[in-house]
Design an enzyme around this catalytic site. Sequence first.
Site, short mmCIF file in Angstrom:
data_model
loop_
_atom_site.label_atom_id
_atom_site.label_comp_id
_atom_site.label_asym_id
_atom_site.label_seq_id
_atom_site.Cartn_x
_atom_site.Cartn_y
_atom_site.Cartn_z
N SER B 55 32.10 46.41 34.89
CA SER B 55 33.48 46.00 34.66
C SER B 55 33.66 44.60 35.22
O SER B 55 33.13 44.29 36.29
CB SER B 55 34.45 46.95 35.37
OG SER B 55 34.57 48.16 34.66
N GLU B 62 46.35 31.23 32.61
CA GLU B 62 47.10 31.62 31.41
C GLU B 62 47.03 33.12 31.15
O GLU B 62 47.35 33.57 30.06
CB GLU B 62 46.55 30.86 30.20
CG GLU B 62 46.51 29.34 30.37
CD GLU B 62 45.28 28.83 31.11
OE1 GLU B 62 44.41 29.65 31.48
OE2 GLU B 62 45.20 27.60 31.33
N SER B 63 46.61 33.92 32.10
CA SER B 63 46.58 35.39 32.08
C SER B 63 45.20 35.96 32.46
O SER B 63 44.79 35.81 33.59
CB SER B 63 47.12 35.98 30.79
OG SER B 63 48.51 35.70 30.68
N HIS B 68 34.64 45.81 29.90
CA HIS B 68 34.04 47.06 30.38
C HIS B 68 32.90 47.38 29.43
O HIS B 68 33.10 47.40 28.22
CB HIS B 68 35.09 48.18 30.39
CG HIS B 68 36.28 47.87 31.23
ND1 HIS B 68 36.23 47.77 32.61
CD2 HIS B 68 37.56 47.57 30.89
CE1 HIS B 68 37.42 47.46 33.07
NE2 HIS B 68 38.25 47.32 32.05
N CYS B 83 48.76 33.22 27.49
CA CYS B 83 50.12 32.79 27.20
C CYS B 83 50.11 31.28 26.95
O CYS B 83 49.17 30.59 27.33
CB CYS B 83 51.07 33.15 28.34
SG CYS B 83 50.59 32.51 29.93
#
Lengths: 147, 147
Positions: B55, B62-63, B68, B83
């Site tokens: 993971s 920006e996020s 996974h 974003c």
Amino acid sequence: MYALGTHLLVELRECSAKILSNLKEIQDVLISAAKVADATIVEVSFHEFSPFGISGMVVIAESHLSIHTWPEYKYAAVDIFTCGNVLKPEKAVAYLIEKFQSKNPSVVELKRGILSPMNKKLPHKINEKELKNESQRSAFSTNQGFY
Amino acid sequence: MYALGTHLLVELRECSAKILSNLKEIQDVLISAAKVADATIVEVSFHEFSPFGISGMVVIAESHLSIHTWPEYKYAAVDIFTCGNVLKPEKAVAYLIEKFQSKNPSVVELKRGILSPMNKKLPHKINEKELKNESQRSAFSTNQGFY
């Protein structure tokens, strides 16, 4: 359908702008949400951006929770990605809606990694020896440019 | 429609089992994918699980990007949440498909935080002073049990 992962897309609208601006509070809520879902927390990472907006990740042994907040719009986007059948992600959703005081939440549940449609069980899970052989084949193929 | 975030759900099937088992390689690929998308990397967190499965999270200004992997099924679930209009997440997707040698990838693009349907522009973004007042109102309401 059998899938490897369950992914909840949580849209939290009309939340408390005050809470969505509070880094400490958001981190505490996300960590508690992971615990409410019976997740095993592996790592936590939260950051505040200027002029406002907070992003956070809670890596769990069963995948992750993430949040991005826009307090100026009273909106937060939360993702809860889990694998296995032990966790209770829906409990985390209810907890988040309550704690962020969302008056207009919505949730979409997605299945990720649908490898066996039509309710057939997932294909045989290969063991480590088979995986190693497969890896060697892949490496060979790659070297031969077959991939 | 105007939305606050763009979320790409990337299903990478029939990948190289070897690559999906390699923590270092997956981390390098995800970090490079973030750079290919012109993202600003804030934090990186990758973990390997037993008997196999990795993971990883790349928090960006920006996020985020997340992955996974299920090498035993040659499958990886990747999410790219961005974003703003500056990033090129589709470039990251193409890069990931190539690097993980996925022979059967699929992508779904979601808009997150749709606060203005019908192509209306987003509501006025309140400033910090207004947000502060709003926060005080929220706090007052909360104390009064109005929320």
